[in-house]
Design an enzyme around this catalytic site. Structure first.
Site, PDB file in Angstrom:
ATOM      1  N   LYS A 219       0.834  -1.215   0.000  1.00 41.32           N
ATOM      2  CA  LYS A 219       0.000   0.000   0.000  1.00 41.32           C
ATOM      3  C   LYS A 219       0.865   1.259   0.000  1.00 41.32           C
ATOM      4  O   LYS A 219       0.507   2.261  -0.622  1.00 41.32           O
ATOM      5  CB  LYS A 219      -0.981  -0.020   1.173  1.00 41.32           C
ATOM      6  CG  LYS A 219      -2.079  -1.056   0.967  1.00 41.32           C
ATOM      7  CD  LYS A 219      -3.281  -0.878   1.869  1.00 41.32           C
ATOM      8  CE  LYS A 219      -4.416  -1.804   1.404  1.00 41.32           C
ATOM      9  NZ  LYS A 219      -5.501  -1.931   2.339  1.00 41.32           N
TER      10      LYS A 219
ATOM     11  N   LYS B 229     -10.853  -3.651  -3.315  1.00 43.72           N
ATOM     12  CA  LYS B 229     -11.817  -2.539  -3.472  1.00 43.72           C
ATOM     13  C   LYS B 229     -11.121  -1.315  -4.030  1.00 43.72           C
ATOM     14  O   LYS B 229     -11.691  -0.565  -4.805  1.00 43.72           O
ATOM     15  CB  LYS B 229     -12.401  -2.150  -2.116  1.00 43.72           C
ATOM     16  CG  LYS B 229     -13.218  -3.198  -1.457  1.00 43.72           C
ATOM     17  CD  LYS B 229     -13.701  -2.663  -0.120  1.00 43.72           C
ATOM     18  CE  LYS B 229     -13.628  -3.703   0.959  1.00 43.72           C
ATOM     19  NZ  LYS B 229     -12.364  -3.729   1.707  1.00 43.72           N
TER      20      LYS B 229
ATOM     21  N   LYS C  86      -4.062  -9.141  -5.855  1.00 44.02           N
ATOM     22  CA  LYS C  86      -5.355  -9.643  -5.393  1.00 44.02           C
ATOM     23  C   LYS C  86      -6.479  -8.674  -5.758  1.00 44.02           C
ATOM     24  O   LYS C  86      -6.241  -7.466  -5.906  1.00 44.02           O
ATOM     25  CB  LYS C  86      -5.325  -9.930  -3.893  1.00 44.02           C
ATOM     26  CG  LYS C  86      -5.429  -8.732  -3.004  1.00 44.02           C
ATOM     27  CD  LYS C  86      -5.678  -9.160  -1.558  1.00 44.02           C
ATOM     28  CE  LYS C  86      -5.878  -7.927  -0.703  1.00 44.02           C
ATOM     29  NZ  LYS C  86      -7.006  -7.991   0.189  1.00 44.02           N
TER      30      LYS C  86
END
Ligand code: AQP
Length: 333
Positions: free
Chosen positions: A112, A196, A193
């Protein structure tokens, strides 16, 4: 008393098929046999860029999607993390026990942080401590998660052990309940993966049939079933098909056989996946829409959930503060 279960989901975007197959579907089973707490973890969701104007709708989407997928507020507690302030209070106490190195090597942090290098907050790095606080606050012994969360859960176990060793036995070491071994991968980039926060990667539980078909048509595969190793995008499509309860077994067997004999047309595979998803997601989408039409009911459900959660959270904090030598403001007479 039944064993306690805790799990959470972030309102970082629309709830998708990866969340459903990797987590929510098992929560629906778990609520039958365990004292279950399911949390919309909004404090986690603010560790990445977000628009404050969207947050309320995302939280409502998460509540509605979970209920539409089968969570029953009569059988489990559904609540919003920021409605129970003890989560952040315990988080700080656990932060003081956490070695920095354990946080810096977390895969999700590195991934992230690389997506938004201009803003890597301390909150993003401390995310797994807040997750440990979420779980330990309820003394949950079981945490149903997808395999992408195992590394974080390990930190919760480390912190439970460290707290117990330093201040006396307080927390059970939470065990993962692995829903399935495999992650659902991003449709547009099957090395990552399904997420959202990765546009183009997911099928949302709210997607209309035509959107589902279009997204599956665009899914990355390879040039044809001629390679020794199945390409990740093709593997992902087979996984989606096989995990969907409504995909008929004979169709799956035919498609597998066609792949092995190298005459499978990916358009056939994609058609089967899209139709299986449309069939299984339609009742969820419709129920979600009905629920979102009455947001006050969703708000009552999470208020009731937070009330139940706070009773336990308060008891844990009294015990934790006493053990740590802190005077508890909450101590009852
Ligand atoms: N792709 C996935 N395959 C299987 N399981 C998944 N989960 C998430 N993505 C997949 C499981 O869903 C639960 C809730 O996840 P989360 O919302 O807490 O956070 P996440 O894992 O970071 O989910 P996303 O969708 O990838 O969100 P963003 O984009 O915000 O990072 C977890 O149990 C997780 O294992």
């Amino acid at each position: 008393m039944n064993e306690r279960v805790f799990s959470g989901i972030q309102p970082t975007g629309l709830i998708h098929v990866g969340n459903y197959l990797g987590a929510i579907r098992s929560w629906v089973d778990v609520q039958e046999g365990y004292e279950s707490y399911f949390c919309i973890v909004d404090y986690h969701a603010i560790t990445i860029h977000y628009d404050p104007a969207d947050m309320k709708d995302r939280i409502l989407d998460a509540v509605a999607s979970n209920i539409a997928a089968g969570l029953d507020p009569e059988k489990c507690s559904i609540f919003v993390q920021s409605h129970v302030p003890e989560h952040t209070e315990l988080c700080w106490l656990l932060t003081c026990l956490t070695p920095l190195g354990n946080l810096q090597r977390m895969t999700q942090f590195k991934e992230k942080a690389s997506r938004q290098p201009e803003h890597v907050s301390a909150g993003l790095m401390n995310y797994p401590i807040l997750q440990a606080a979420d779980i330990l606050l309820y003394k949950a012994s079981i945490v149903p998660v997808g395999e992408d969360q195992l590394q974080h859960l390990e930190l919760s176990r480390v912190l439970a052990r460290k707290f117990n060793h330093t201040f006396g036995q307080t927390f059970p070491e939470p065990q993962p309940m692995l829903v399935q071994q495999a992650k659902i991968m991003a449709l547009n980039d099957p090395e990552k993966k399904m997420s959202k926060s990765l546009p183009g990667s997911y099928i949302a539980l709210s997607d209309e049939p035509e959107e589902i078909r279009a997204k599956i048509r665009r899914a990355v595969t390879d040039t044809g079933p001629s390679h020794e190793v199945m390409a990740p995008g093709v593997k992902n499509l087979f996984m989606l098909l096989e995990l969907e309860a409504f995909a008929p077994g004979d169709i799956v067997r035919y498609l597998r056989g066609a792949y092995e004999r190298r005459y499978l047309k990916y358009s056939e595979l994609k058609h089967a996946v899209a139709e299986a998803l449309v069939e299984s997601l339609t009742p969820i989408r419709e129920r979600r829409r009905e629920l979102l039409a009455r947001p006050h009911i969703l708000e009552e459900i999470v208020a009731e959930g937070a009330k139940k959660a706070r009773t336990i959270a308060h008891e844990t904090m009294v015990e934790v503060k006493e053990r740590m030598g802190l005077v508890s403001r909450h101590k009852r007479a």
